[in-house]
Design an enzyme around this catalytic site. Structure first.
Site, PDB file in Angstrom:
ATOM      1  N   ASP A 208       0.819  -1.209   0.000  1.00 46.89           N
ATOM      2  CA  ASP A 208       0.000   0.000   0.000  1.00 46.89           C
ATOM      3  C   ASP A 208       0.852   1.259   0.000  1.00 46.89           C
ATOM      4  O   ASP A 208       1.853   1.344   0.726  1.00 46.89           O
ATOM      5  CB  ASP A 208      -0.901  -0.013   1.243  1.00 46.89           C
ATOM      6  CG  ASP A 208      -1.797   1.195   1.324  1.00 46.89           C
ATOM      7  OD1 ASP A 208      -2.752   1.267   0.531  1.00 46.89           O
ATOM      8  OD2 ASP A 208      -1.539   2.069   2.179  1.00 46.89           O
ATOM      9  N   GLU A 263      12.517 -16.944  -1.800  1.00 48.02           N
ATOM     10  CA  GLU A 263      12.761 -18.147  -1.009  1.00 48.02           C
ATOM     11  C   GLU A 263      11.530 -19.054  -0.957  1.00 48.02           C
ATOM     12  O   GLU A 263      11.628 -20.254  -0.681  1.00 48.02           O
ATOM     13  CB  GLU A 263      13.145 -17.770   0.426  1.00 48.02           C
ATOM     14  CG  GLU A 263      14.466 -17.026   0.554  1.00 48.02           C
ATOM     15  CD  GLU A 263      14.751 -16.652   2.003  1.00 48.02           C
ATOM     16  OE1 GLU A 263      14.147 -17.283   2.914  1.00 48.02           O
ATOM     17  OE2 GLU A 263      15.553 -15.729   2.234  1.00 48.02           O
TER      18      GLU A 263
END
Length: 538
Positions: A208, A263
């Protein structure tokens, strides 16, 4: 192996995905308090899955005093009791995944709530462990704020705090103090937050107000706009925002976030980059393989008119040059007035919904469908006594406010609150929304809901629409003609966005080639009717 399977395996799940945005306060209430909750979303996941979308984006549900309705976070790793519990979120996630839906959540890294424990510690004195986790500055000798920066919701970017005898910075409400992302400890704390949600199994993040996350550490004054705009509703609109946001070091932080997400596999990341000219930032935040995947365009969210030229210009900024990020598009959201009320004035509501959703699904990038757009919901008119939006209340009646796009989802025509709640809803049901409720439209073959489901199925079955390049054939007045092309598939998209029939030289197509048609004579090869579209596989 078919081309569809082999091509899909070449792309991450999110590329070309259709994302459905949920504003949780207004989706479904299950505990009778008039506010939607996580269990309500879980209850309605079958509806979302039936749309044929690929994933959901849930606006903030974290612990918050709700002064900005969740975009003021008091605990990044907690669920606010009004929405439920972490266990409720886990059940939502499990059910969504069982239905084949990915789950994207909001993250607010520019600021926290002033109720956050980090801020409570930071404001105690100038020597505590988190003293530099927020942005503090001494006053000028005359006691005035450190510089001229203005806040989005009105007034200065600075609020005096007697504990520290300093001002703290806030780009939005005073209850939303600015996090100091120049401090690597703060960056690491936010990275740890992201890891917390990745470990729970989320599939992506919307970041945001991302360009508000870093500021000029020299705190130079913003220049005034020249010429000065007239009749503004807030001082923020009188400045060029070159110092209180958009610092060039922000991509360095984004690389740290991307390294973490990598990851966990194909994690989707999309940046919200508000502002009048965000293109350079959007490119910087999504460049190459080390930054975010996508940026969320504002080109259409506040546009008062939809024009062929505007669509072509916006799409032409994202044609797939080497190193360029992947775009995302929305026509409505929780902050912007609903598009069917901004565009095609006087046209039947169902036709409006079909045209806007068809165009959204044909653009190159990720369509983000806001809850209720599948029904063609218009913007609601909210009386002053019912307003909840702090910006609307502060600037009444000059600012439209955001409440009109946040009214509860209408699930059933019958009942006092359209199946959203048994209590008084936090916002009233929108005018005319009961007649557009899910139970009215779900079995109607010509409804906006049925059309949206058909659109999603067409897009899912077309590599050209999901992944393909875009090439404009004709952009003239209200006529918009473009091709979406991927390998051996070409899809022609023809739109007339105006009130008069257009004569053109576009070649006709056979009925069996037509995938989607609105207001179109399927055999026409010259005339394109007013407010119509035709999508055909060549």
């Amino acid at each position: 192996m078919s081309n569809a399977i082999s091509s899909k395996s070449l792309h991450p799940w999110w590329k070309g995905a259709v994302i459905y945005q949920i504003y949780p306060r207004s989706y479904q209430d299950t505990n009778g308090d008039g506010v939607g909750d996580l269990n309500g979303i879980t209850q309605r996941l079958d509806h979302i899955a039936s749309l044929g979308v690929d994933g959901i984006w849930i606006s903030p549900f974290f612990t918050s005093p709700m002064k900005d309705f969740g975009y003021d976070v008091a605990d990044y790793c907690g669920v606010d009791p009004v929405f439920g519990t972490l266990e409720d979120f886990d059940r939502l996630l499990e059910r969504a995944h069982a239905l084949g839906l990915k789950v994207i959540i909001d993250q607010v890294y520019a600021h926290s709530s002033d109720a956050h424990a980090w801020f409570a510690e930071s404001r105690q004195d100038r020597t505590n462990a988190r003293a530099d986790w927020y942005v503090w500055k001494d006053p000028k000798p005359d006691g005035t704020p450190p510089n001229n920066w203005q806040a989005v919701f009105g007034g200065p970017c600075w609020t005096w705090d007697a504990r520290r005898q300093q001002y703290f910075m806030h780009n939005f409400l005073p209850s939303q103090p600015q996090l100091n992302l120049h401090n690597l400890e703060v960056q690491q704390a936010l990275i740890d937050v992201m890891r917390f949600w990745l470990d729970r199994g989320v599939d992506g993040f919307r970041l945001d107000a991302l360009n508000f996350s870093l500021f000029d550490p020299e705190f130079r004054n913003n220049p005034a706009k020249s010429p000065a705009p007239r009749n503004v509703s807030r001082p923020f609109d009188l400045q060029e925002h070159v110092h209180n946001q958009s610092h060039p070091d922000l991509p360095v932080f984004l690389r740290r976030l991307r390294a973490l997400m990598d990851e966990y596999g194909d994690i989707f990341s999309v940046a919200e980059v508000p502002g009048p000219q965000p293109l350079m930032e959007m490119r910087a935040y999504t460049e190459g393989e080390a930054h975010l995947n996508s940026a969320y365009s504002f080109d259409f969210l506040y546009a008062k008119r939809l024009s062929a030229e505007a669509v072509a210009a916006s799409q032409s900024n994202w044609l797939g040059a080497p190193g360029e990020g992947w775009p995302s598009w929305a026509f409505s959201n929780h902050d912007a007035p609903r598009c069917v009320s901004r565009w095609f004035d006087g046209v039947d509501e169902t036709v409006r919904a079909k045209l806007t959703n068809a165009l959204l699904f044909c653009l190159r990038g990720n369509p983000i469908l806001y809850q209720g757009e599948e029904l063609g919901l218009p913007q609601a008119e909210i009386a002053y006594k019912d307003l909840q939006d702090p910006e609307a209340i502060a600037n009444w009646p000059r600012t439209l406010g955001r409440d009109g796009a946040r009214t509860p989802m209408p699930w059933s025509e019958a009942g006092p609150h359209c199946g959203f709640t048994e209590a008084r809803p936090w916002l009233p049901i929108g005018q005319g929304h009961a007649a557009l409720a899910v139970d009215i439209q779900k079995d109607e073959p010509h409804s906006a809901l049925a059309f949206t489901r058909h659109l999603a199925a067409v897009r899912a079955g077309s590599e050209a629409l999901r992944y393909g390049d875009i090439a404009f054939q004709e952009v003239s007045g209200d006529l918009l003609v473009f091709h979406r092309v991927y390998e051996n598939e070409t899809v022609k998209c023809v739109f007339n966005l105006g009130s008069a029939e257009v004569t053109t030289s576009i070649a006709g197509v056979s009925p069996e080639q037509i995938l989607v048609s609105v207001g179109f004579d399927e055999t026409a090869d010259k005339g394109v009717p007013a407010y119509s579209c035709r999508i055909a596989r060549l």
